[in-house]
Scaffold this motif. Structure first.
Motif, PDB file in Angstrom:
ATOM      1  N   ARG A 302      39.666  49.645  45.344  1.00 27.74           N
ATOM      2  CA  ARG A 302      38.294  49.148  45.412  1.00 27.74           C
ATOM      3  C   ARG A 302      38.190  47.637  45.244  1.00 27.74           C
ATOM      4  O   ARG A 302      37.301  47.005  45.803  1.00 27.74           O
ATOM      5  N   GLN A 303      39.077  47.057  44.439  1.00 29.56           N
ATOM      6  CA  GLN A 303      39.075  45.610  44.248  1.00 29.56           C
ATOM      7  C   GLN A 303      40.513  45.123  44.179  1.00 29.56           C
ATOM      8  O   GLN A 303      41.394  45.829  43.686  1.00 29.56           O
ATOM      9  N   TRP A 304      40.731  43.896  44.660  1.00 38.74           N
ATOM     10  CA  TRP A 304      42.080  43.315  44.692  1.00 38.74           C
ATOM     11  C   TRP A 304      41.956  41.836  44.355  1.00 38.74           C
ATOM     12  O   TRP A 304      41.220  41.100  44.998  1.00 38.74           O
ATOM     13  N   TRP A 305      42.653  41.412  43.310  1.00 39.10           N
ATOM     14  CA  TRP A 305      42.629  40.017  42.895  1.00 39.10           C
ATOM     15  C   TRP A 305      44.057  39.499  42.752  1.00 39.10           C
ATOM     16  O   TRP A 305      44.945  40.218  42.294  1.00 39.10           O
ATOM     17  N   THR A 306      44.278  38.244  43.136  1.00 43.19           N
ATOM     18  CA  THR A 306      45.575  37.604  42.914  1.00 43.19           C
ATOM     19  C   THR A 306      45.359  36.276  42.190  1.00 43.19           C
ATOM     20  O   THR A 306      44.239  35.755  42.131  1.00 43.19           O
ATOM     21  N   ASP A 307      46.453  35.745  41.646  1.00 49.67           N
ATOM     22  CA  ASP A 307      46.396  34.404  41.082  1.00 49.67           C
ATOM     23  C   ASP A 307      46.315  33.399  42.230  1.00 49.67           C
ATOM     24  O   ASP A 307      46.449  33.760  43.407  1.00 49.67           O
ATOM     25  N   ALA A 308      46.113  32.134  41.894  1.00 49.55           N
ATOM     26  CA  ALA A 308      45.875  31.110  42.921  1.00 49.55           C
ATOM     27  C   ALA A 308      47.056  30.963  43.874  1.00 49.55           C
ATOM     28  O   ALA A 308      46.876  30.619  45.045  1.00 49.55           O
ATOM     29  N   MET A 309      48.274  31.228  43.381  1.00 48.06           N
ATOM     30  CA  MET A 309      49.470  31.072  44.212  1.00 48.06           C
ATOM     31  C   MET A 309      49.860  32.362  44.926  1.00 48.06           C
ATOM     32  O   MET A 309      50.845  32.394  45.658  1.00 48.06           O
ATOM     33  N   GLY A 310      49.108  33.433  44.701  1.00 50.37           N
ATOM     34  CA  GLY A 310      49.402  34.690  45.373  1.00 50.37           C
ATOM     35  C   GLY A 310      50.687  35.349  44.933  1.00 50.37           C
ATOM     36  O   GLY A 310      51.322  36.085  45.700  1.00 50.37           O
ATOM     37  N   ARG A 311      51.061  35.154  43.671  1.00 50.14           N
ATOM     38  CA  ARG A 311      52.324  35.697  43.176  1.00 50.14           C
ATOM     39  C   ARG A 311      52.175  37.088  42.585  1.00 50.14           C
ATOM     40  O   ARG A 311      53.120  37.883  42.591  1.00 50.14           O
ATOM     41  N   PHE A 312      50.987  37.386  42.056  1.00 46.02           N
ATOM     42  CA  PHE A 312      50.781  38.606  41.279  1.00 46.02           C
ATOM     43  C   PHE A 312      49.394  39.148  41.623  1.00 46.02           C
ATOM     44  O   PHE A 312      48.509  38.391  42.030  1.00 46.02           O
TER      45      PHE A 312
END
Length: 325
Positions: A302-312
Motif C-alpha cells: 500500500r505504501q513504499w518509502w525509500t531514503d534519499a539515496m534509494g538504498r533502503f
C-alpha cells in the motif's frame, strides 16, 4: 501506570536445544553452514551495535532516515492502536513511531532475549506511562501467539532481518503472518535494496574488522555452549556478493586443515584448508520482488518509502482485498 507483562512462549532450554540441532545439522552438511541468529549473544549484540555506527554500514542510518521522514504517514495510514515489533531488541527505532502513533494503546515487543525485552520495556514505561507493554519471549518463525490487544494492529519488522531468511523461509513466514492479521492490520517491513557490489560488500567487510569479529563470535558461542574447541585464529572472515540470488553471504574460511571437537554433541568436524562455512545470507531486494513476495502471501503493498539515496525501503502492506480505512 499501565501494565507491563512478560510472557514466555519458548521453553527455558529452547535456545540450547535449537543450537545443538543447528550445529549438528549445519556442521555435518556439505557445504557447512550455521544460522545467523547464533551471532547474538551479549558480545555479539555489542559488536552489532558497533557495526551500525560504522561509515560503511548504511542500512541502520537509511532506515532511520525513512522513519523520521514518514512516521506521520505510517501513523495516519495504519491508525494503529497496537504495535507489534518482531525482533525488537532495544526498541530504539520504535520510539520514533510511538511519538506519533497518537491512538496507540498497547506495544508488544517480540524477541528471544528476555533481558533485552525487560530493559526496553522499563524505559518505554517511563517515557509512555499510559502505554500497556506486553513483552513476548518468542521466536517469530515459530508461530506467534499474540496477546489480546486492541486493533488495528501494526506489525513492524525492521532492519531487513527478513533478508536473513532463505526464499522458502520468507514465504512461510509471510504466509503465517498473513494468517495472524485481521483485515484492518498492517505490516511495516524493512528491506535493504539491490545496489552496486562495492557498497554491499564493504557494508559486511568493514576496514576496522568489526564485522569480522562479529562473524567469528559464533565460534566462541559454540565453544562456550557446546564445549567446542574452535580457535578463531584458524578462520578468516569472508563477505561476498552472490549475483544470481542477489544476496550477501558471510562465511568463515579455514586457514589450514583442522578438526574441531564439540564435546556436547560427541562430534568431530574436519575442515580442509580453504573450506568455507556459511554463517549468514542477507538478501537484497527490488521493489517488484517485494511486491510479488507480499502478494504470494496474500498481502497487498500500500505504501513504499525509500531514503534519499534509494538504498533502503520501508513498505506498508495489509491483507489483500481488505481495506478497513
Amino acid at each position: 501506570m499501565s501494565p507491563f507483562t512478560v510472557t514466555r512462549t519458548l521453553p527455558a532450554d529452547a535456545d540450547h536445544a535449537a543450537l545443538r540441532t543447528d550445529a549438528l545439522h549445519g556442521l555435518t552438511a556439505d557445504p557447512k553452514r550455521l544460522p545467523p541468529k547464533w551471532f547474538y549473544d551479549a558480545r555479539g549484540s555489542e559488536l552489532f551495535e558497533e557495526i551500525t555506527q560504522l561509515p560503511e554500514y548504511y542500512p541502520t542510518r537509511a532506515e532511520l532516515e525513512i522513519l523520521l521522514a514518514h512516521a506521520g504517514a505510517i501513523a495516519s495510514v495504519s491508525g494503529a492502536r497496537t504495535m507489534i515489533e518482531l525482533g525488537s531488541g532495544s526498541s530504539e527505532k520504535t520510539r520514533h513511531l510511538l511519538r506519533v502513533l497518537t491512538e496507540l494503546r498497547a506495544y508488544v515487543p517480540v524477541d528471544v532475549s528476555e533481558s533485552a525485552l525487560v530493559q526496553a520495556g522499563h524505559v518505554l514505561r517511563e517515557q509512555y506511562p499510559e502505554l500497556s507493554v506486553h513483552a513476548l519471549v518468542a521466536d517469530f518463525q515459530g508461530g506467534l501467539v499474540l496477546p489480546e490487544t486492541p486493533g488495528p494492529r501494526l506489525v513492524a519488522f525492521f532492519g531487513s532481518t527478513i533478508g536473513n531468511l532463505l526464499p522458502a523461509e520468507r514465504a512461510a513466514f509471510l504466509e503465517s503472518l498473513r494468517e495472524a492479521l485481521s483485515p484492518e492490520d498492517t505490516l511495516l517491513l524493512g528491506t535493504d535494496l539491490v545496489k552496486d557490489e562495492a557498497t554491499l560488500v564493504s557494508a559486511y567487510d568493514d576496514a576496522h574488522g568489526v564485522t569480522a569479529a562479529f562473524n567469528k563470535n559464533v565460534l566462541l558461542v559454540l565453544n562456550r555452549e557446546l564445549g567446542a574447541d574452535f580457535d578463531v585464529a584458524d578462520f578468516e572472515h569472508v563477505a561476498l556478493w552472490n549475483p544470481r540470488d542477489e544476496w550477501i553471504e558471510m562465511r568463515l574460511r579455514a586457514r589450514r586443515s583442522l578438526t574441531v571437537k564439540l564435546t556436547a554433541l560427541d562430534l568431530e568436524v574436519p575442515f580442509t584448508a580453504g573450506e568455507e562455512m556459511r554463517t549468514e545470507v542477507s538478501t537484497k531486494f527490488r521493489p517488484e520482488g517485494v511486491r510479488a513476495e507480499l502478494a504470494a502471501a496474500g498481502l497487498e503493498l500500500r505504501q513504499w518509502w525509500t531514503d534519499a539515496m534509494g538504498r533502503f525501503a520501508l513498505s506498508l502492506s495489509g491483507p489483500a482485498g481488505d481495506r478497513a480505512r
